[in-house]
Design an enzyme around this catalytic site. Sequence first.
Site, PDB file in Angstrom:
ATOM      1  N   ILE A   1       0.871  -1.165   0.000  1.00 22.60           N
ATOM      2  CA  ILE A   1       0.000   0.000   0.000  1.00 22.60           C
ATOM      3  C   ILE A   1       0.915   1.224   0.000  1.00 22.60           C
ATOM      4  CG2 ILE A   1      -1.676   1.341   1.335  1.00 22.60           C
ATOM      5  CD1 ILE A   1      -2.774  -1.234   2.446  1.00 22.60           C
ATOM      6  N   CYS A   2       0.622   2.169  -0.903  1.00 20.23           N
ATOM      7  CA  CYS A   2       1.460   3.354  -0.968  1.00 20.23           C
ATOM      8  C   CYS A   2       0.942   4.389   0.021  1.00 20.23           C
ATOM      9  CB  CYS A   2       1.470   3.915  -2.385  1.00 20.23           C
ATOM     10  SG  CYS A   2       3.108   4.399  -2.881  1.00 20.23           S
ATOM     11  N   LEU A   3       1.554   4.448   1.178  1.00 18.54           N
ATOM     12  CA  LEU A   3       1.102   5.348   2.229  1.00 18.54           C
ATOM     13  C   LEU A   3       2.343   5.804   2.985  1.00 18.54           C
ATOM     14  CD1 LEU A   3      -1.422   6.470   3.701  1.00 18.54           C
ATOM     15  CD2 LEU A   3      -1.383   4.427   5.134  1.00 18.54           C
TER      16      LEU A   3
END
Lengths: 139, 190
Positions: free
Chosen positions: A74-76
Site C-alpha cells: 500500500i502506498c502510504l
Amino acid sequence: MANSNLPRRIIKETQRLLSEPAPGISASPSEENMRYFNVMILGPSQSPYEGGVFKLELFLPEEYPMAAPKLGRICLDILKDKWSPALQIRTVLLSIQALLSAPNPDDPLSENIAKHWKANETEAVETAKEWTHLYASGE
Amino acid sequence: MTIGSGGSSIVVPRNFRLLEELERGEKGIGDGTVSYGMDDGDDIYMRSWTGTIIGPHNSVHEGRIYQLKLFCDKDYPEKPPSVRFHSRINMNCVNHETGMTCYSANSNVDELHPCLNIKVSLELFKRYYQDTDLQGFDAVQVVQVESKKFGMLSNWQREYTMEDVLTQLKKDMAAPHNRKLVQPPEGTFF
C-alpha cells in the site's frame, strides 16, 4: 512460545482495538500469532468503495513500534518514511480508510490505474465501483 | 540475521515473508549470480517466480545462464517451493525429462506437490536403475530417493528462502559430481 514475549505496547493496542474498535474497522489478532492481524475495513460512504468489505493482513515486525506495521503493498507515507512510534495500528488503519475516501493518484502503487484516474475520473470511479461489487461485496 | 527468521519467537506469516523476499529480490543480491522476481504482479498470493543462476566458475556451467521456475504454494514457507529448471541442464538432482528438482515434503503421497508427476519419476527411476528389481518400490520411495540428491528441499526449514535454494543449486553445480557432466546445448529448454 510464539506469543510469550509480546511487548506490553502490542498487548495494550490489541486490547483497545478489540474493546473500542474504530467505526468501520475491525482488527483481530490470529490465535497462533499475536503479531498477525486480520483486518476488515468497510468502504467509506460516498466513496466508490461504499458497500465493500476490504480484507487486509497486518503484521507487526520485530522492530515495531520503532518500525511501521506491515500491510502488504500500500502506498502510504506513514508506512514508510513518515512512520513514527507515536502512531499506532489504529492510526494506520484510519489512514487507509481515509485513503479510500480520497485516493491519491499523485503517489500511486499502480501507475496504470493512477493514469486512468487522472485522465478520466468518472470512468475510473465507475471501475472502482464495479470492482468493489465484484471482489469486495463481503460474500 | 536470516531473512524471515525475525528473532527467536517471531513468525513472519507467509505473505509478509514473500513480500520481504520480493523486496530483497528487487534490490539485487550479492554479486548478481543468483536473482529472482515475481512472475505476475496481480497474483495476490505471489505464487509464481522466475529465478536465474549464472553458472559458477571452474565448472562446465561457467558463463551459462539458467532459468528456473519456483512455485510457492499457500503452505510456503512451512513447505518448500517447487523448483523446476526451465533451461535444460544435466545435473544430479534434476529430473531429466521435466527439469523438476525433486523432493518429498512428507512421506504421505497425498501431500506431495501436484506438479510432481509420480508416474514420470517412477518410469525414469526404472530407466536409471535397469538392473534393480523395482517390484517392491512404491512411488513414495522413488521420489524420496531423488529428493536425497538435493537435501535443501527434502530437509526444508521455514527460514530457508528462494535465495537460499538458488544459491545452494549454484553451489551444487560446482560440486565434484556435477561440475564435469556433459551438458545439453546452451539455450534449450525443458
